[in-house]
Structure formats: structure tokens, C-alpha cells
Design a protein around this motif. Structure first.
Motif, PDB file in Angstrom:
ATOM      1  N   ASN A 107       4.749   6.788 -13.434  1.00 45.70           N
ATOM      2  CA  ASN A 107       4.477   7.579 -14.626  1.00 45.70           C
ATOM      3  C   ASN A 107       4.969   8.998 -14.346  1.00 45.70           C
ATOM      4  O   ASN A 107       4.329   9.760 -13.621  1.00 45.70           O
ATOM      5  CB  ASN A 107       2.977   7.565 -14.935  1.00 45.70           C
ATOM      6  N   LEU A 108       6.139   9.343 -14.872  1.00 46.64           N
ATOM      7  CA  LEU A 108       6.733  10.651 -14.595  1.00 46.64           C
ATOM      8  C   LEU A 108       5.939  11.791 -15.210  1.00 46.64           C
ATOM      9  O   LEU A 108       6.097  12.950 -14.816  1.00 46.64           O
ATOM     10  CB  LEU A 108       8.175  10.687 -15.108  1.00 46.64           C
ATOM     11  N   THR A 109       5.060  11.469 -16.158  1.00 44.17           N
ATOM     12  CA  THR A 109       4.257  12.490 -16.818  1.00 44.17           C
ATOM     13  C   THR A 109       3.042  12.883 -15.983  1.00 44.17           C
ATOM     14  O   THR A 109       2.688  14.064 -15.892  1.00 44.17           O
ATOM     15  CB  THR A 109       3.799  11.984 -18.205  1.00 44.17           C
ATOM     16  N   THR A 110       2.408  11.885 -15.336  1.00 45.27           N
ATOM     17  CA  THR A 110       1.161  12.143 -14.608  1.00 45.27           C
ATOM     18  C   THR A 110       1.283  12.015 -13.094  1.00 45.27           C
ATOM     19  O   THR A 110       0.426  12.516 -12.364  1.00 45.27           O
ATOM     20  CB  THR A 110       0.065  11.170 -15.070  1.00 45.27           C
ATOM     21  N   GLY A 111       2.308  11.314 -12.602  1.00 44.18           N
ATOM     22  CA  GLY A 111       2.441  11.067 -11.179  1.00 44.18           C
ATOM     23  C   GLY A 111       1.785   9.790 -10.708  1.00 44.18           C
ATOM     24  O   GLY A 111       1.933   9.389  -9.542  1.00 44.18           O
ATOM     25  N   SER A 147       0.835  -1.184   0.000  1.00 42.54           N
ATOM     26  CA  SER A 147       0.000   0.000   0.000  1.00 42.54           C
ATOM     27  C   SER A 147       0.871   1.235   0.000  1.00 42.54           C
ATOM     28  O   SER A 147       2.077   1.169   0.136  1.00 42.54           O
ATOM     29  CB  SER A 147      -0.909   0.006   1.237  1.00 42.54           C
ATOM     30  N   LYS A 148       0.220   2.404  -0.115  1.00 45.07           N
ATOM     31  CA  LYS A 148       0.994   3.620  -0.242  1.00 45.07           C
ATOM     32  C   LYS A 148       1.797   3.910   1.006  1.00 45.07           C
ATOM     33  O   LYS A 148       2.815   4.575   0.953  1.00 45.07           O
ATOM     34  CB  LYS A 148       0.072   4.791  -0.565  1.00 45.07           C
ATOM     35  N   ALA A 205      -2.232   9.887  -8.855  1.00 48.66           N
ATOM     36  CA  ALA A 205      -1.248  10.856  -8.363  1.00 48.66           C
ATOM     37  C   ALA A 205      -1.529  11.273  -6.927  1.00 48.66           C
ATOM     38  O   ALA A 205      -0.615  11.720  -6.220  1.00 48.66           O
ATOM     39  CB  ALA A 205      -1.226  12.084  -9.276  1.00 48.66           C
ATOM     40  N   ALA A 206      -2.776  11.087  -6.463  1.00 48.64           N
ATOM     41  CA  ALA A 206      -3.132  11.395  -5.077  1.00 48.64           C
ATOM     42  C   ALA A 206      -2.890  10.195  -4.155  1.00 48.64           C
ATOM     43  O   ALA A 206      -3.292  10.232  -2.990  1.00 48.64           O
ATOM     44  CB  ALA A 206      -4.594  11.828  -4.997  1.00 48.64           C
ATOM     45  N   GLU A 207      -2.251   9.139  -4.693  1.00 54.29           N
ATOM     46  CA  GLU A 207      -1.906   7.926  -3.939  1.00 54.29           C
ATOM     47  C   GLU A 207      -3.147   7.180  -3.452  1.00 54.29           C
ATOM     48  O   GLU A 207      -3.162   6.568  -2.384  1.00 54.29           O
ATOM     49  CB  GLU A 207      -0.959   8.234  -2.779  1.00 54.29           C
ATOM     50  N   GLU A 208      -4.185   7.195  -4.281  1.00 53.74           N
ATOM     51  CA  GLU A 208      -5.395   6.421  -4.009  1.00 53.74           C
ATOM     52  C   GLU A 208      -5.368   5.165  -4.865  1.00 53.74           C
ATOM     53  O   GLU A 208      -5.101   5.233  -6.074  1.00 53.74           O
ATOM     54  CB  GLU A 208      -6.637   7.248  -4.346  1.00 53.74           C
ATOM     55  N   PRO A 209      -5.633   3.980  -4.280  1.00 53.02           N
ATOM     56  CA  PRO A 209      -5.593   2.740  -5.060  1.00 53.02           C
ATOM     57  C   PRO A 209      -6.703   2.701  -6.102  1.00 53.02           C
ATOM     58  O   PRO A 209      -7.843   3.083  -5.824  1.00 53.02           O
ATOM     59  CB  PRO A 209      -5.779   1.654  -3.998  1.00 53.02           C
ATOM     60  N   GLY A 249      -8.868  -0.564  -1.253  1.00 47.64           N
ATOM     61  CA  GLY A 249      -8.083  -1.614  -1.883  1.00 47.64           C
ATOM     62  C   GLY A 249      -8.837  -2.906  -2.093  1.00 47.64           C
ATOM     63  O   GLY A 249      -8.260  -3.908  -2.520  1.00 47.64           O
ATOM     64  N   GLU A 250     -10.152  -2.914  -1.808  1.00 48.06           N
ATOM     65  CA  GLU A 250     -10.970  -4.108  -1.986  1.00 48.06           C
ATOM     66  C   GLU A 250     -11.480  -4.185  -3.425  1.00 48.06           C
ATOM     67  O   GLU A 250     -11.772  -3.144  -4.043  1.00 48.06           O
ATOM     68  CB  GLU A 250     -12.147  -4.082  -1.025  1.00 48.06           C
TER      69      GLU A 250
END
Length: 456
Positions: free
Chosen positions: A249-253, A3-4, A280-284, A305-306
Motif C-alpha cells: 500500500n503505497l499510501t500507508t506503507g 515473515s518480514k 507500516a512498522a512491519e508487524e504481522p 504471527g500466531e
């Protein structure tokens, strides 16, 4: 769970935290005192019941070879042995590190699919599956040859891909590679750091891998996990990768974090890979699960994450059929990489296929392979003396040093960049149909940039 923040404990991948997988590593069989090799351990990934001595004898070494190897190697425990020691051909496979780099191209169709994919998260599923697909081949327990400085490997016969790799540094050993087709560009600067532990060696990939998907110009950065080679002297040699693989993804995060489980008691968790694609907001957004030696699948997930209701796991990659009882555990693609029949027209004389030690080993002549390997190593030392005596510095032919130094989890890396000259060379070679072709087998291996290679 990958996970993040590595804190979530439940959900779809709660089994990762099972006591069997995370309470220690594989079953260890102590051989302290056995034949005088104090402090070594034999690790049996299958958790068998053989006693330590019986398990220890299962390796590829004869007792006298083991004794000699241990006398040579025990003083290096704790050291980086990447280029310190000249090793016997007994433990080698007839392939170089440059050719192993090319094995990443076997499942390159996954990058083609990533390029054609409009869903940014599914794009990472395809691209990360490509990055994991090579681990089936990399579980081979034979060591590839270290490339000679200036050595190359080229491939121009797979899925429309043109591939070139070059050994750009000898101390420290570094390779650079470039591959391209209509869908993607692949660039790598590769440098390995090792830690020799007596009966095992830890391998840390100090490298930079970048993939550019051509349709949208998306750039992906890959950080692979470390690898451990177990039972170098005693027991059955086997390879395990453990820890996180991160593709960003270095373009989008957006990114994907995949966790390679360590081999636990009685083989629990071996080969297993689990993780998530994050925005990019670290949401699964998507979960992935599978085994790096079999297949990988994915499924959309919720914020916890389910798996999303009404969705199901879909397979994205499965390992291709492989030859049975192959001497070096090669895949069909590995044989293709080694073959002269698939070499491009007007093969470079510096190509790994032409190495006399590699070719002799492929033919089963260990004695000749050993003598040829020693000869090449001495010629490399002679060229270095010649070069330094004349105040010259080695300059790669197909890659340029950028001056950029990028940090990695295991050390800083000097980055090399493809200079485009090989594309021009290959185009000229392929268009020169009027020039008489030569049998590539007759080409003498020649990576040297300086003459007068006296060995005295």
C-alpha cells in the motif's frame, strides 16, 4: 515463512520449512543420453515411478517434432528467448498475451470488496487474493501468441469494467493495459524476461502493476514471483510459481508478503501459498494460507504471527467451476474473453480476437494457423522496414511512454501510461446508435499503422 525478515522458524507456518518442501525441488528424472539429448532432465511433479524414458515420452511432441525443435532451440540455452524464435503453433493456445492480461479481471469483485473495506489490513487480504486468483488460469501449459506491434484487446462486458490492452513495443516485447470500473483503476506495463534452460524456461515478470481504490484513493503496487515452465521437450509440461509475491500500500506503507512454495518431492508443497499482512512498522496483523489452484483463507494473528485466540480461518476466495476436459484447459471466463459474442460494439480492427492465426487454431486448423502466423510475422517485419525507411517511430494509440524507468527485481522497466483516449473512443462508439452495425467476424485484422506492406 514469508515473515518480514525471513528468520522466524516456528509458529503457524513452520511447516513451510519442512524438509520435503525445501530440500530440493521436484523429482528429477535424468534423460542424459536419451535419444542424444544430453544434459536434459524430466521433472515429474507427482513423483511417479516411471523410468526416465517412459516419463519423457509423455509430452505432446512426436519424436520427429522433438528432434526438429531441439535442433532449432539447443543453441539458445541460457538465453532470453522472448522474441528471438518463431515457434510452431503446435505449442500455442488460441489466445494472445493481451488476452491473458485480461484474465486478471475474472475475480475483479475482490477489488470491489477491497475498495469497500474500511479495515486497511483486510483490504490487502482482498486485493492480494485477486492477484493470486489468476494463477489457476496461468497454470495452462499452452503458450499464448505474441501480440503484433499495435495489436489491442478490449473488453467492456464484465462487472462494469472497461478494459483495454495494447502491444506498445516489439523489441523488447512490451504490453500496457488499463481497466476501470466504479471501484478501482488497474494499470500495468508488462515486460517478460526469460531464461531458456533446454527442457524448461524461467519467466521473470519485469512489469509494474498498480491498483487505485477509488473510495479512499489508496494505491497498491504488486510485485509477483517468477514462474518456471517444466518439460518443454520431454515429459508432461507443467507450470510452477515459486518465491514471494509482495503487494504494498503505497499510501500507508502497509504490505502483504505471500510465499509461493516450490514443488517438492512427490508433489509436496505444490500450489501452496502462505504469508502475512504487515503494518507500516512491519508487524504481522493477518495471516493468509491456501492453494493458488483452490482457495485462500485468512485469520487475525498476534505479534508472533500466531492465530489470535477466539478467531478462525475465513475463506476469502475459491476458484470457480471450470469446464471438464477442456482442450486448452480454459476456464469459462477464458472462453468469454475469446468470444465474438462478448466483443464490444464497433470492435477495433486491431483486436486479438480477429487474428487469423488465433482463429484458425481455435477452429483446429493447425496448418492454416501456422501459415497465417508466418504471414503476420512477415508483415510485421515489412511494416518495420517501411517505417524505418521513412524515418518514423511507432507510437502507441492508447498509451504514452512516460519517460519514467522503474527498477524491478529482474531489471529496469520503461513505464507506459494510459492516455484516456480509449475512454473517449468507447463513449463515442457506444453512443453512435444511428450508424449501421457490422458483424465483427467480418472485420479484417489490422494493427498496422503504415501501408505498403510489401514482403519483398
Amino acid at each position: 515463512m514469508a515473515s518480514k525478515d525471513q528468520k522466524q522458524g516456528g509458529g503457524f507456518f513452520s511447516s513451510i520449512a519442512s524438509s520435503l518442501s525445501n530440500f530440493g525441488s521436484a523429482m528429477h528424472k535424468s534423460v542424459n543420453g536419451l535419444l542424444g539429448y544430453d544434459g536434459l532432465e524430466v521433472i515429474n511433479p507427482e513423483g511417479g515411478k516411471e523410468d526416465a524414458e517412459e516419463e519423457a515420452q509423455r509430452g505432446r511432441w512426436k519424436k520427429e517434432e522433438r528432434d526438429s525443435y531441439w535442433k532449432m532451440m539447443h543453441k539458445y540455452i541460457g538465453s532470453d528467448v522472448t522474441s528471438m524464435v518463431s515457434l510452431p503453433v503446435l505449442i500455442f493456445e488460441p489466445m494472445t498475451m493481451l488476452q491473458r492480461m485480461a484474465e486478471l479481471m475474472e475475480y475483479s469483485y475482490l477489488l470491489d470488496q477491497a475498495d469497500g473495506c474500511e479495515d486497511p489490513y483486510l483490504r490487502l487480504v482482498y486485493a492480494s487474493s485477486w492477484a493470486i486468483s489468476v494463477y489457476y488460469a496461468y497454470q495452462r501449459t499452452w503458450k499464448p501468441f505474441n501480440p503484433i506491434l499495435g495489436e489491442t484487446y478490449e473488453m467492456a462486458n464484465h462487472g462494469g469494467i472497461t478494459f483495454i490492452a495494447e502491444q506498445v513495443s516489439h523489441h523488447p516485447p512490451m504490453s500496457a493495459g488499463h481497466a476501470e470500473n466504479e471501484h478501482f483503476i488497474y494499470d500495468i506495463t508488462s515486460k517478460l524476461k526469460t531464461k531458456f534452460l533446454g527442457n524448461s524456461v524461467d519467466v521473470y515478470p519485469i512489469g509494474r502493476t498498480r491498483v487505485t481504490l477509488k473510495r479512499d484513493g489508496v494505491v497498491l503496487d504488486l510485485v509477483p514471483p517468477p514462474t518456471k515452465v517444466n518439460n518443454l521437450i520431454f515429459g508432461r509440461t507443467w507450470v510452477d510459481s515459486l518465491g514471494e509475491m509482495i503487494m504494498t500500500n503505497l499510501t500507508t506503507g502497509d504490505k502483504i508478503v505471500l510465499y509461493f512454495q516450490p514443488c517438492g518431492w512427490f508433489g509436496a508443497g505444490r500450489y501452496e501459498v502462505d504469508g502475512y499482512v504487515y503494518n507500516a512498522a512491519e508487524e504481522p496483523k493477518i495471516l493468509m494460507t491456501g492453494k493458488w489452484n483452490e482457495s485462500l483463507s485468512y485469520q487475525p494473528c498476534d505479534m508472533e504471527g500466531e492465530p489470535l485466540s477466539g478467531t478462525e480461518l475465513k475463506e476469502v476466495w475459491r476458484v470457480a467451476d471450470v469446464p471438464k476436459d477442456d482442450k486448452f484447459q480454459y476456464t469459462y471466463f477464458a472462453h468469454k474473453i475469446n468470444s465474438f459474442d462478448t466483443a464490444p460494439k464497433k470492435l477495433l480492427a486491431s483486436d486479438s480476437r480477429l487474428r487469423p492465426d488465433r482463429y484458425a487454431l481455435e477452429k483446429g486448423d493447425l496448418s492454416k494457423a501456422g501459415s497465417e502466423k508466418s504471414s503476420l510475422e512477415e508483415r510485421q517485419r515489412a511494416e518495420k522496414r517501411n517505417r524505418e525507411a521513412n524515418g518514423h517511430q511507432f507510437t502507441p494509440r492508447w498509451f504514452d511512454m512516460t519517460g519514467e524507468v522503474t527498477p524491478t527485481p529482474w531489471g529496469d522497466l520503461e513505464v507506459y501510461q494510459y492516455n484516456g483516449k480509449y475512454t473517449q473512443h468507447r463513449a463515442a462508439s457506444d453512443s453512435s446508435d444511428g450508424i449501421e452495425e457490422v458483424d465483427v467476424r467480418s472485420i479484417e485484422f489490422n494493427p498496422w499503422q503504415y501501408g505498403n506492406l510489401t514482403t519483398k
